[in-house]
Design a protein around this motif. Structure first.
Motif, short mmCIF file in Angstrom:
data_model
loop_
_atom_site.label_atom_id
_atom_site.label_comp_id
_atom_site.label_asym_id
_atom_site.label_seq_id
_atom_site.Cartn_x
_atom_site.Cartn_y
_atom_site.Cartn_z
N ALA A 110 -56.98 27.81 4.88
CA ALA A 110 -57.57 26.59 5.43
C ALA A 110 -59.09 26.62 5.30
O ALA A 110 -59.70 27.69 5.20
CB ALA A 110 -57.18 26.43 6.90
N ARG A 111 -59.67 25.43 5.26
CA ARG A 111 -61.12 25.25 5.27
C ARG A 111 -61.44 24.17 6.31
O ARG A 111 -60.67 23.23 6.51
CB ARG A 111 -61.63 24.77 3.91
CG ARG A 111 -61.31 25.67 2.75
CD ARG A 111 -62.29 26.83 2.61
NE ARG A 111 -62.08 27.53 1.36
CZ ARG A 111 -61.17 28.47 1.17
NH1 ARG A 111 -60.36 28.82 2.17
NH2 ARG A 111 -61.03 29.06 -0.01
N GLU A 112 -62.61 24.28 6.93
CA GLU A 112 -63.07 23.25 7.85
C GLU A 112 -64.52 22.91 7.54
O GLU A 112 -65.33 23.80 7.27
CB GLU A 112 -62.94 23.70 9.30
CG GLU A 112 -61.50 23.73 9.79
CD GLU A 112 -61.36 24.09 11.26
OE1 GLU A 112 -60.27 23.88 11.80
OE2 GLU A 112 -62.35 24.58 11.85
N LEU A 113 -64.80 21.61 7.57
CA LEU A 113 -66.16 21.12 7.38
C LEU A 113 -66.61 20.40 8.64
O LEU A 113 -65.92 19.49 9.12
CB LEU A 113 -66.21 20.13 6.20
CG LEU A 113 -66.14 20.68 4.78
CD1 LEU A 113 -65.97 19.54 3.80
CD2 LEU A 113 -67.39 21.48 4.45
N VAL A 164 -53.71 24.56 2.94
CA VAL A 164 -52.60 24.70 2.00
C VAL A 164 -51.43 25.30 2.77
O VAL A 164 -51.59 26.31 3.48
CB VAL A 164 -52.97 25.62 0.82
CG1 VAL A 164 -51.76 25.85 -0.08
CG2 VAL A 164 -54.12 25.01 0.02
N ARG A 165 -50.28 24.72 2.64
CA ARG A 165 -49.11 25.19 3.36
C ARG A 165 -48.44 26.33 2.61
O ARG A 165 -48.43 26.37 1.38
CB ARG A 165 -48.11 24.06 3.58
CG ARG A 165 -48.65 22.93 4.46
CD ARG A 165 -47.54 21.99 4.91
NE ARG A 165 -46.58 22.65 5.77
CZ ARG A 165 -46.76 22.85 7.08
NH1 ARG A 165 -47.88 22.45 7.66
NH2 ARG A 165 -45.83 23.45 7.80
N SER A 166 -47.89 27.24 3.38
CA SER A 166 -47.20 28.37 2.77
C SER A 166 -45.78 28.02 2.38
O SER A 166 -45.17 28.66 1.55
CB SER A 166 -47.18 29.56 3.74
OG SER A 166 -46.62 29.18 4.99
N GLY A 167 -45.25 26.92 2.99
CA GLY A 167 -43.91 26.47 2.66
C GLY A 167 -43.96 25.20 1.84
O GLY A 167 -44.98 24.89 1.21
N GLU A 194 -65.34 30.42 9.22
CA GLU A 194 -63.93 30.77 9.19
C GLU A 194 -63.12 29.63 9.78
O GLU A 194 -63.55 28.97 10.72
CB GLU A 194 -63.67 32.06 9.97
CG GLU A 194 -64.29 33.31 9.37
CD GLU A 194 -63.91 34.57 10.15
OE1 GLU A 194 -63.11 34.44 11.09
OE2 GLU A 194 -64.41 35.64 9.80
N ALA A 195 -61.96 29.40 9.20
CA ALA A 195 -61.02 28.42 9.73
C ALA A 195 -59.69 29.12 9.91
O ALA A 195 -59.11 29.62 8.95
CB ALA A 195 -60.87 27.23 8.78
N GLU A 196 -59.23 29.19 11.15
CA GLU A 196 -57.96 29.86 11.41
C GLU A 196 -56.81 29.07 10.80
O GLU A 196 -56.79 27.83 10.86
CB GLU A 196 -57.75 30.01 12.92
CG GLU A 196 -58.76 30.92 13.60
CD GLU A 196 -58.45 31.10 15.07
OE1 GLU A 196 -57.43 30.55 15.52
OE2 GLU A 196 -59.23 31.79 15.75
N THR A 197 -55.87 29.78 10.21
CA THR A 197 -54.69 29.12 9.65
C THR A 197 -53.72 28.81 10.77
O THR A 197 -53.52 29.60 11.70
CB THR A 197 -54.01 30.01 8.60
OG1 THR A 197 -53.74 31.29 9.19
CG2 THR A 197 -54.91 30.19 7.39
N GLY A 198 -53.12 27.62 10.66
CA GLY A 198 -52.12 27.22 11.63
C GLY A 198 -50.73 27.62 11.18
O GLY A 198 -50.55 28.28 10.15
N ALA A 199 -49.74 27.21 11.94
CA ALA A 199 -48.35 27.53 11.62
C ALA A 199 -47.99 26.94 10.26
O ALA A 199 -48.21 25.76 10.01
CB ALA A 199 -47.42 26.98 12.70
#
Length: 227
Positions: A155-158, A211-214, A145-150
């Motif tokens: 999100a993905r993390e490797l 990926v940004r929501s805005g 799991e990768a927490e989404t930021g502001a």
């Protein structure tokens, strides 16, 4: 540095000696403590310049460990350092040029590829990054799991384990880490932002793709950072 001069002297003696030479003899020849000599020959063995061999004792007892030079070969680490310095006189200049080189490298890797496979831009970008870094010798491990930021919708993390050039990267992060950061940016598709965190642990770097929501910012807005 004094340690470098000592190591160079030990290497000269090993190369000049007719046949294997042990740590005790090297200590006598250099005036160094035998523990210091062993430290240097261990480093020379790890770098591939010297190899260990068994030396028979005259009489009873276990064989001694001796050292002899390996076949001469190109010192690619030294070559890498020279090339790094040729990128520019300052870390800032080298960083920018190395990052651009990484982007160009990504452009070559992705030239002519088809992206119409039904997957999202984030999934395609993550797969491309994993494939490219695995080909370089990293061991990419997706985090569960990768927490989404502001401002991020997904999100993905490797985890990028076991950097194949970690020794050079620690000495010249403005080159090695920035090439990798540029590669990461170049592999990210439109709308996907990336960031590279080098050496969050001694053997671990982390690539983050989101990926940004805005409104999207340019890919690679994240700071690759230095050691």
């Amino acid at each position: 540095m004094a340690a470098d001069r000592q190591r160079d002297r030990v290497l000269e003696l090993v190369r000049a000696h007719q046949g294997p030479i042990d740590a005790q003899e090297l200590a006598r020849a250099t005036g160094l403590h035998v523990t210091t000599v062993r430290f240097h020959v261990d480093a020379l063995c790890e770098s591939g310049l010297v190899q260990r061999v068994r030396m028979a004792r005259s009489g009873v007892g276990r064989p001694r460990t001796g050292y002899e030079p390996t076949a001469q070969r190109v010192d690619y680490r030294a070559l890498a350092e020279v090339l790094a310095l040729e990128l520019g006189a300052t870390p800032t200049v080298r960083s920018g040029r190395a990052r651009q080189a990484g982007r160009r490298w990504a452009a070559r890797l992705t030239r002519g590829e088809s992206v119409d496979d039904g997957a999202s831009a984030l999934d395609r970008s993550t797969a491309a990054v994993a494939e490219a870094f695995a080909a370089m010798g990293f061991v990419p491990v997706p985090r569960d799991e990768a927490e989404t930021g502001a401002g991020e919708s997904e999100a993905r993390e490797l985890e990028l384990c076991a950097c194949p050039i970690r020794g050079f990267a620690r000495e010249h992060p403005e080159v090695a880490c920035q090439v990798h950061a540029g590669l990461l940016e170049g592999l990210a598709q439109e709308g996907v932002q990336v960031a590279l965190s080098p050496f969050v642990e001694p053997e671990l770097c982390v690539a983050r793709l989101a990926v940004r929501s805005g409104p999207a910012e340019p890919a690679g807005a994240g700071d690759a950072g230095h050691d």
